[in-house]
Design a protein around this motif. Structure first.
Motif, PDB file in Angstrom:
ATOM      1  N   SER A 143     -10.329 -18.401   1.734  1.00  0.00           N
ATOM      2  CA  SER A 143      -8.872 -18.354   1.620  1.00  0.00           C
ATOM      3  C   SER A 143      -8.234 -19.449   2.465  1.00  0.00           C
ATOM      4  O   SER A 143      -8.711 -19.760   3.563  1.00  0.00           O
ATOM      5  N   ALA A 144      -7.141 -20.004   1.958  1.00  0.00           N
ATOM      6  CA  ALA A 144      -6.392 -20.986   2.744  1.00  0.00           C
ATOM      7  C   ALA A 144      -5.817 -20.332   3.994  1.00  0.00           C
ATOM      8  O   ALA A 144      -5.819 -20.922   5.083  1.00  0.00           O
ATOM      9  N   VAL A 145      -5.333 -19.101   3.852  1.00  0.00           N
ATOM     10  CA  VAL A 145      -4.781 -18.321   4.960  1.00  0.00           C
ATOM     11  C   VAL A 145      -5.430 -16.941   4.910  1.00  0.00           C
ATOM     12  O   VAL A 145      -5.400 -16.272   3.868  1.00  0.00           O
ATOM     13  N   GLN A 146      -6.000 -16.521   6.007  1.00  0.00           N
ATOM     14  CA  GLN A 146      -6.701 -15.250   6.051  1.00  0.00           C
ATOM     15  C   GLN A 146      -5.736 -14.071   5.956  1.00  0.00           C
ATOM     16  O   GLN A 146      -4.717 -14.024   6.643  1.00  0.00           O
ATOM     17  N   SER A 147      -6.080 -13.107   5.108  1.00  0.00           N
ATOM     18  CA  SER A 147      -5.237 -11.934   4.915  1.00  0.00           C
ATOM     19  C   SER A 147      -5.142 -11.080   6.172  1.00  0.00           C
ATOM     20  O   SER A 147      -4.072 -10.577   6.516  1.00  0.00           O
ATOM     21  N   ALA A 148      -6.244 -10.907   6.886  1.00  0.00           N
ATOM     22  CA  ALA A 148      -6.277  -9.966   8.003  1.00  0.00           C
ATOM     23  C   ALA A 148      -5.467 -10.428   9.202  1.00  0.00           C
ATOM     24  O   ALA A 148      -4.856  -9.608   9.891  1.00  0.00           O
ATOM     25  N   ASP A 149      -5.441 -11.751   9.457  1.00  0.00           N
ATOM     26  CA  ASP A 149      -4.811 -12.205  10.701  1.00  0.00           C
ATOM     27  C   ASP A 149      -4.020 -13.504  10.573  1.00  0.00           C
ATOM     28  O   ASP A 149      -3.538 -14.032  11.575  1.00  0.00           O
ATOM     29  N   GLY A 150      -3.879 -14.045   9.365  1.00  0.00           N
ATOM     30  CA  GLY A 150      -3.033 -15.213   9.167  1.00  0.00           C
ATOM     31  C   GLY A 150      -3.603 -16.540   9.585  1.00  0.00           C
ATOM     32  O   GLY A 150      -2.910 -17.565   9.508  1.00  0.00           O
ATOM     33  N   ARG A 151      -4.872 -16.588   9.996  1.00  0.00           N
ATOM     34  CA  ARG A 151      -5.444 -17.870  10.402  1.00  0.00           C
ATOM     35  C   ARG A 151      -5.505 -18.832   9.215  1.00  0.00           C
ATOM     36  O   ARG A 151      -5.866 -18.451   8.104  1.00  0.00           O
ATOM     37  N   ALA A 323       9.497  -3.124   8.145  1.00  0.00           N
ATOM     38  CA  ALA A 323       8.302  -3.105   7.302  1.00  0.00           C
ATOM     39  C   ALA A 323       7.287  -4.110   7.810  1.00  0.00           C
ATOM     40  O   ALA A 323       7.530  -5.322   7.809  1.00  0.00           O
ATOM     41  N   VAL A 324       6.138  -3.599   8.273  1.00  0.00           N
ATOM     42  CA  VAL A 324       5.020  -4.413   8.731  1.00  0.00           C
ATOM     43  C   VAL A 324       3.751  -3.761   8.186  1.00  0.00           C
ATOM     44  O   VAL A 324       3.795  -2.767   7.478  1.00  0.00           O
ATOM     45  N   SER A 325       2.593  -4.300   8.530  1.00  0.00           N
ATOM     46  CA  SER A 325       1.327  -3.715   8.101  1.00  0.00           C
ATOM     47  C   SER A 325       0.315  -3.816   9.229  1.00  0.00           C
ATOM     48  O   SER A 325       0.563  -4.465  10.252  1.00  0.00           O
ATOM     49  N   ALA A 326      -0.841  -3.187   9.037  1.00  0.00           N
ATOM     50  CA  ALA A 326      -1.817  -3.101  10.121  1.00  0.00           C
ATOM     51  C   ALA A 326      -3.243  -3.209   9.591  1.00  0.00           C
ATOM     52  O   ALA A 326      -4.024  -2.267   9.679  1.00  0.00           O
ATOM     53  N   PRO A 327      -3.638  -4.361   9.046  1.00  0.00           N
ATOM     54  CA  PRO A 327      -4.998  -4.509   8.535  1.00  0.00           C
ATOM     55  C   PRO A 327      -5.993  -4.893   9.625  1.00  0.00           C
ATOM     56  O   PRO A 327      -5.655  -5.629  10.565  1.00  0.00           O
ATOM     57  N   ALA A 328      -7.195  -4.376   9.518  1.00  0.00           N
ATOM     58  CA  ALA A 328      -8.328  -4.804  10.356  1.00  0.00           C
ATOM     59  C   ALA A 328      -8.030  -4.730  11.851  1.00  0.00           C
ATOM     60  O   ALA A 328      -8.456  -5.584  12.627  1.00  0.00           O
ATOM     61  N   GLY A 329      -7.269  -3.706  12.279  1.00  0.00           N
ATOM     62  CA  GLY A 329      -6.989  -3.536  13.700  1.00  0.00           C
ATOM     63  C   GLY A 329      -5.883  -4.410  14.248  1.00  0.00           C
ATOM     64  O   GLY A 329      -5.654  -4.442  15.462  1.00  0.00           O
ATOM     65  N   ASN A 330      -5.169  -5.121  13.375  1.00  0.00           N
ATOM     66  CA  ASN A 330      -4.079  -6.001  13.812  1.00  0.00           C
ATOM     67  C   ASN A 330      -2.721  -5.430  13.416  1.00  0.00           C
ATOM     68  O   ASN A 330      -2.591  -4.777  12.374  1.00  0.00           O
ATOM     69  N   LEU A 331      -1.714  -5.691  14.234  1.00  0.00           N
ATOM     70  CA  LEU A 331      -0.342  -5.548  13.785  1.00  0.00           C
ATOM     71  C   LEU A 331      -0.003  -6.857  13.091  1.00  0.00           C
ATOM     72  O   LEU A 331      -0.031  -7.922  13.715  1.00  0.00           O
ATOM     73  N   ARG A 332       0.293  -6.798  11.794  1.00  0.00           N
ATOM     74  CA  ARG A 332       0.532  -8.019  11.017  1.00  0.00           C
ATOM     75  C   ARG A 332       1.994  -8.100  10.602  1.00  0.00           C
ATOM     76  O   ARG A 332       2.530  -7.186   9.986  1.00  0.00           O
ATOM     77  N   ILE A 333       2.618  -9.207  10.955  1.00  0.00           N
ATOM     78  CA  ILE A 333       4.026  -9.451  10.672  1.00  0.00           C
ATOM     79  C   ILE A 333       4.115 -10.778   9.932  1.00  0.00           C
ATOM     80  O   ILE A 333       3.655 -11.801  10.435  1.00  0.00           O
TER      81      ILE A 333
END
Length: 358
Positions: A143-151, A323-333
């Motif tokens: 992926s160009a940008v990782q879903s779990a943490d945005g890298r 509205a936020v999400s929490a994949p793979a142990g992260n708070l994702r915004i």
């Protein structure tokens, strides 16, 4: 497009009832998109339409996506999901072929390869993906940008390493297309789900294929739309195919594509440079504020901000209408065109007050 112009465009198209910072899960639909979907649904309900939708809408969406990712529309196939596109690519590989993927990659990118049963799937850390390419690698899927943490992946290095070893590349743009500058023509294949940063209804997805790589894909999903001109090959075995990536089209979900053409047009009006600057600027403000609160985020110049170990704050933020999400142990915004500095500051204020702290 100036930021003030962007703000006016956003005000005309969006009116969320919450502080919406969850585009990495799904994007908000613009008003023009909703109107187009409703209009088609009303026509279908009333019996006023011959057929259930227009292929002109599909073509407009194809052209709109092609413009965003920098390729000719003839290199774009339309479909319903990333998984189906990746499955087609997985079916093209010979038995024993080696596929290299990042560790923790989104399942749609890796499962079609992992579950075929006769491929060699290897994983490497995202930061070391380029170094992990070797002469036996047939395909690098990432992926160009990782879903779990945005890298954000080191796209240039991975692409160069793949070329040096004769490997093909598959880039998932789902978390990137719409805010991140992309050159899809630099990869053998790209895939993108339309319902996140492209702001399309679910049921829209796009596959880009270089002219050379088009010959490698099997006609696994050949159907009446694969011929190119609509309504010309409806009966009997398929005798001809469109001389472009259109030959890999799936029968369209017309309601979704009638809306998608308008979402993609809106993104084109705003422009990639203005959108990238806006989204990453908000994310940088958020990272700086999180660091001051003692919650360092994953380091990346991304519109997606992830804070490891803070996933337990997500329910409290959602309860506070953020509205936020929490994949793979992260708070994702995740930040997009309809977000503002006020949105970012509200999240920081709530976290500073210990919302949902455990």
């Amino acid at each position: 497009m100036r930021i003030s112009t962007l703000s006016r465009a956003v005000a005309a198209e969006f009116a969320p009832e919450v502080t919406y910072l969850n585009t990495s899960s799904w994007g908000l639909l613009p008003r023009r998109t909703i109107a187009a979907v409703k209009a088609l649904a009303d026509e279908n309900a009333a019996g006023r339409r011959v057929g259930v939708g227009d292929f002109e809408a599909v073509e407009a969406a194809r052209v709109g996506f092609a413009r965003i990712v920098g390729v000719h529309p003839d290199r774009v196939a339309t479909g319903s999901s990333v998984t189906v596109h990746v499955g087609l690519i997985a079916a093209s590989l010979p038995p024993g072929a080696e596929v290299l993927c990042p560790e923790g990659e989104f399942t749609s990118v890796i499962s079609p390869f992992a579950h075929r049963g006769d491929l060699s799937v290897r994983y490497a850390p995202l930061a070391g993906l380029a170094d992990a390419v070797r002469p036996s690698t047939a395909l690098v899927a990432f992926s160009a940008v990782q879903s779990a943490d945005g890298r954000v992946a080191d796209l240039d290095s991975v692409r160069a390493a793949a070329a040096a070893h004769g490997a093909r590349t598959l880039l998932d743009c789902t978390q990137a297309a719409g805010w991140f500058p992309l050159d899809a023509g630099a990869y053998d294949y790209t895939v993108a789900g339309g319902y996140k940063y492209l702001l399309c209804p679910r049921g829209t997805s796009f596959l880009t294929v270089t002219e050379e790589a088009q010959s490698t894909l099997p006609r696994l999903f050949a159907g009446w739309v694969s011929a190119g001109p609509p309504w010309t090959s409806n009966y009997g075995p398929q005798q001809r195919f469109a001389p472009s990536a259109r030959s890999f089209d799936e029968p369209p979900a017309f309601l979704s594509y009638h809306g998608a053409q308008h979402s993609l047009a809106l993104l084109a009006e705003i422009g990639p440079d203005a959108l990238h600057a806006h989204a990453t600027g908000l994310a940088a403000r958020l990272r700086a504020g999180l660091a001051e609160l003692g919650h360092p985020a994953v380091s990346s110049e991304s519109a997606v901000v992830a804070v490891p170990g803070l996933d337990d704050r997500a329910p409290g933020l959602v309860e506070a209408k953020v509205a936020v999400s929490a994949p793979a142990g992260n708070l994702r915004i995740s930040c997009h065109l309809y977000n503002t500095e006020a949105d970012v500051d509200r999240v920081l204020e709530l976290l500073a007050r210990g919302v949902a702290e455990r």
